[in-house]
Design a protein around this motif. Structure first.
Motif, mmCIF file in Angstrom:
data_model
loop_
_atom_site.group_PDB
_atom_site.id
_atom_site.type_symbol
_atom_site.label_atom_id
_atom_site.label_comp_id
_atom_site.label_asym_id
_atom_site.label_seq_id
_atom_site.Cartn_x
_atom_site.Cartn_y
_atom_site.Cartn_z
ATOM 1 N N ASP A 16 -4.498 -4.321 117.179
ATOM 2 C CA ASP A 16 -5.939 -4.989 116.765
ATOM 3 C C ASP A 16 -5.516 -6.260 116.477
ATOM 4 O O ASP A 16 -5.271 -6.942 115.466
ATOM 5 C CB ASP A 16 -6.022 -3.997 115.337
ATOM 6 C CG ASP A 16 -7.548 -4.545 114.796
ATOM 7 O OD1 ASP A 16 -7.988 -5.635 115.088
ATOM 8 O OD2 ASP A 16 -8.000 -3.555 114.093
ATOM 9 N N TRP A 17 -5.995 -7.121 117.583
ATOM 10 C CA TRP A 17 -5.955 -8.377 117.746
ATOM 11 C C TRP A 17 -6.697 -9.076 116.597
ATOM 12 O O TRP A 17 -6.008 -10.178 115.885
ATOM 13 C CB TRP A 17 -6.435 -9.002 118.969
ATOM 14 C CG TRP A 17 -6.384 -10.169 119.149
ATOM 15 C CD1 TRP A 17 -7.482 -11.240 119.875
ATOM 16 C CD2 TRP A 17 -5.139 -11.407 119.227
ATOM 17 N NE1 TRP A 17 -6.809 -12.457 120.116
ATOM 18 C CE2 TRP A 17 -5.395 -12.549 119.560
ATOM 19 C CE3 TRP A 17 -3.812 -11.044 118.776
ATOM 20 C CZ2 TRP A 17 -4.503 -13.678 119.570
ATOM 21 C CZ3 TRP A 17 -2.963 -12.031 118.838
ATOM 22 C CH2 TRP A 17 -3.234 -13.199 119.258
ATOM 23 N N GLY A 18 -7.867 -8.822 116.211
ATOM 24 C CA GLY A 18 -8.677 -9.518 115.276
ATOM 25 C C GLY A 18 -7.752 -9.224 113.654
ATOM 26 O O GLY A 18 -7.811 -10.126 112.960
ATOM 27 N N ARG A 19 -7.533 -8.180 113.397
ATOM 28 C CA ARG A 19 -7.023 -7.784 112.384
ATOM 29 C C ARG A 19 -5.723 -8.493 112.163
ATOM 30 O O ARG A 19 -5.298 -8.901 111.097
ATOM 31 C CB ARG A 19 -6.755 -6.275 112.132
ATOM 32 C CG ARG A 19 -6.268 -5.796 110.619
ATOM 33 C CD ARG A 19 -6.323 -4.207 110.591
ATOM 34 N NE ARG A 19 -5.993 -4.012 109.427
ATOM 35 C CZ ARG A 19 -5.527 -2.714 109.014
ATOM 36 N NH1 ARG A 19 -5.476 -1.710 109.984
ATOM 37 N NH2 ARG A 19 -5.031 -2.358 107.529
ATOM 38 N N ALA A 20 -4.782 -8.618 113.253
ATOM 39 C CA ALA A 20 -3.722 -9.232 113.295
ATOM 40 C C ALA A 20 -3.717 -10.673 112.687
ATOM 41 O O ALA A 20 -2.809 -11.193 112.199
ATOM 42 C CB ALA A 20 -2.730 -9.066 114.306
ATOM 43 N N GLN A 21 -4.624 -11.493 113.759
ATOM 44 C CA GLN A 21 -4.890 -12.803 113.157
ATOM 45 C C GLN A 21 -5.250 -13.001 111.741
ATOM 46 O O GLN A 21 -4.800 -13.697 111.092
ATOM 47 C CB GLN A 21 -6.325 -13.344 114.104
ATOM 48 C CG GLN A 21 -5.739 -13.420 115.535
ATOM 49 C CD GLN A 21 -6.941 -13.664 116.279
ATOM 50 O OE1 GLN A 21 -7.195 -15.010 116.171
ATOM 51 N NE2 GLN A 21 -7.184 -12.995 117.247
ATOM 52 N N GLU A 22 -6.135 -12.272 111.194
ATOM 53 C CA GLU A 22 -6.493 -12.374 109.793
ATOM 54 C C GLU A 22 -5.375 -12.151 108.967
ATOM 55 O O GLU A 22 -5.065 -12.673 107.939
ATOM 56 C CB GLU A 22 -7.506 -11.331 109.411
ATOM 57 C CG GLU A 22 -8.001 -11.403 107.866
ATOM 58 C CD GLU A 22 -9.034 -10.055 107.547
ATOM 59 O OE1 GLU A 22 -9.603 -10.292 106.508
ATOM 60 O OE2 GLU A 22 -9.202 -9.410 108.553
ATOM 61 N N PHE A 23 -4.394 -11.055 109.396
ATOM 62 C CA PHE A 23 -3.372 -10.896 108.434
ATOM 63 C C PHE A 23 -2.265 -11.777 108.454
ATOM 64 O O PHE A 23 -1.794 -12.442 107.335
ATOM 65 C CB PHE A 23 -2.711 -9.387 108.782
ATOM 66 C CG PHE A 23 -1.298 -9.113 107.987
ATOM 67 C CD1 PHE A 23 -1.393 -8.422 107.007
ATOM 68 C CD2 PHE A 23 -0.165 -9.322 108.684
ATOM 69 C CE1 PHE A 23 -0.457 -8.125 106.330
ATOM 70 C CE2 PHE A 23 1.020 -8.990 107.922
ATOM 71 C CZ PHE A 23 0.926 -8.402 106.934
ATOM 72 N N TYR A 24 -2.043 -12.499 109.550
ATOM 73 C CA TYR A 24 -0.875 -13.492 109.571
ATOM 74 C C TYR A 24 -1.336 -14.841 109.394
ATOM 75 O O TYR A 24 -0.566 -15.661 108.919
ATOM 76 C CB TYR A 24 -0.301 -13.630 111.067
ATOM 77 C CG TYR A 24 0.600 -12.286 111.242
ATOM 78 C CD1 TYR A 24 1.814 -12.281 110.500
ATOM 79 C CD2 TYR A 24 0.260 -11.418 111.963
ATOM 80 C CE1 TYR A 24 2.734 -11.301 110.709
ATOM 81 C CE2 TYR A 24 1.211 -10.018 112.272
ATOM 82 C CZ TYR A 24 2.359 -10.089 111.467
ATOM 83 O OH TYR A 24 3.395 -8.991 111.575
ATOM 84 N N ASP A 25 -2.690 -15.028 109.314
ATOM 85 C CA ASP A 25 -3.162 -16.290 108.920
ATOM 86 C C ASP A 25 -3.064 -16.354 107.401
ATOM 87 O O ASP A 25 -2.713 -17.264 106.861
ATOM 88 C CB ASP A 25 -4.759 -16.487 109.364
ATOM 89 C CG ASP A 25 -4.962 -16.951 110.549
ATOM 90 O OD1 ASP A 25 -4.084 -17.233 111.283
ATOM 91 O OD2 ASP A 25 -6.241 -16.593 110.987
ATOM 92 N N ARG A 26 -3.313 -15.230 106.818
ATOM 93 C CA ARG A 26 -3.245 -15.243 105.192
ATOM 94 C C ARG A 26 -1.923 -15.282 104.574
ATOM 95 O O ARG A 26 -1.598 -16.075 103.841
ATOM 96 C CB ARG A 26 -4.145 -14.039 104.680
ATOM 97 C CG ARG A 26 -4.099 -13.916 103.247
ATOM 98 C CD ARG A 26 -5.330 -14.210 102.517
ATOM 99 N NE ARG A 26 -6.797 -14.238 103.287
ATOM 100 C CZ ARG A 26 -7.488 -13.289 102.920
ATOM 101 N NH1 ARG A 26 -7.142 -12.159 102.249
ATOM 102 N NH2 ARG A 26 -8.549 -13.103 103.668
ATOM 103 N N VAL A 27 -1.024 -14.257 105.093
ATOM 104 C CA VAL A 27 0.245 -14.161 104.533
ATOM 105 C C VAL A 27 1.262 -15.117 104.813
ATOM 106 O O VAL A 27 2.123 -15.571 104.201
ATOM 107 C CB VAL A 27 0.836 -12.752 104.872
ATOM 108 C CG1 VAL A 27 -0.025 -11.423 104.397
ATOM 109 C CG2 VAL A 27 1.176 -12.390 106.298
ATOM 110 N N LEU A 28 1.182 -15.635 106.143
ATOM 111 C CA LEU A 28 1.958 -17.037 106.625
ATOM 112 C C LEU A 28 1.471 -18.162 105.688
ATOM 113 O O LEU A 28 2.289 -18.944 105.388
ATOM 114 C CB LEU A 28 1.990 -16.799 108.088
ATOM 115 C CG LEU A 28 2.671 -15.884 108.670
ATOM 116 C CD1 LEU A 28 2.873 -16.133 110.306
ATOM 117 C CD2 LEU A 28 4.145 -15.647 108.185
ATOM 118 N N GLY A 29 0.145 -18.196 105.653
ATOM 119 C CA GLY A 29 -0.361 -19.434 105.154
ATOM 120 C C GLY A 29 -0.156 -19.321 103.683
ATOM 121 O O GLY A 29 0.356 -20.875 103.278
#
Length: 131
Positions: A16-29
Motif C-alpha cells: 500500500d504505497w500511500g500508507r507506507a509513505q505516511e507511515f515512514y514519513d512519520r516514524v522515521l521523522g
C-alpha cells in the motif's frame, strides 16, 4: 557507530504505497530522518543526502506477492571489490541484474553491481568512489 558500516542501504517493496509513505514519513521523522531522494515509485530516507533506507511501490514492479524481494546493498572497498562480488555471485549461479558500472543517476561516482540471490532478493555491492 561501530567501525565501518557493512550495509550501505536497504530497500523494501510495499503493498500500500500511500500508507507506507505516511507511515515512514512519520516514524522515521521522529528519529530525525527525512526523504533524501524521491523517484516517484521509490523513496530514499536518511540524513545528510545519504538515503540509507528505501521504500518502493510494489504494485509497479509486480512485487506484491507473499514473497516480496528485498534490496540490500553492501559497501565495497573499491571498484575491484564490486567486480569481484559480481563475478563470485555469477560463479555461484546468481542471476545478473546489472553488471558493474557507474550509476550517474545516483551520483557521479556511484559504482555498483546487482545480482539476484538464491531466494530472489536483489543484492548489490557499491563503491562511492567511482570506477
Amino acid at each position: 557507530m561501530y567501525g565501518d558500516p557493512m550495509i550501505d542501504h536497504l530497500g523494501i517493496n510495499c503493498t500500500d504505497w500511500g500508507r507506507a509513505q505516511e507511515f515512514y514519513d512519520r516514524v522515521l521523522g521522529v528519529l530525525g530522518y527525512s526523504r533524501q531522494l524521491d523517484y516517484e515509485v521509490a523513496l530514499g530516507y536518511g540524513r545528510d543526502g545519504h538515503p540509507a533506507f528505501w521504500i518502493a511501490d510494489g504494485s509497479r514492479n509486480g512485487a506484491n506477492g507473499p514473497n516480496r524481494e528485498v534490496h540490500i546493498a553492501f559497501q565495497a572497498a573499491d571498484a575491484a571489490a564490486v567486480r569481484a562480488f559480481y563475478d563470485a555471485a555469477l560463479a555461484l549461479g546468481a542471476e545478473s541484474l546489472h553488471a558493474p558500472r557507474l550509476w550517474p543517476e545516483y551520483h557521479e561516482k556511484y559504482y555498483g553491481a546487482f545480482v539476484r540471490d538464491p531466494d530472489g532478493n536483489n543484492v548489490e555491492a557499491v563503491f562511492h568512489g567511482g570506477a
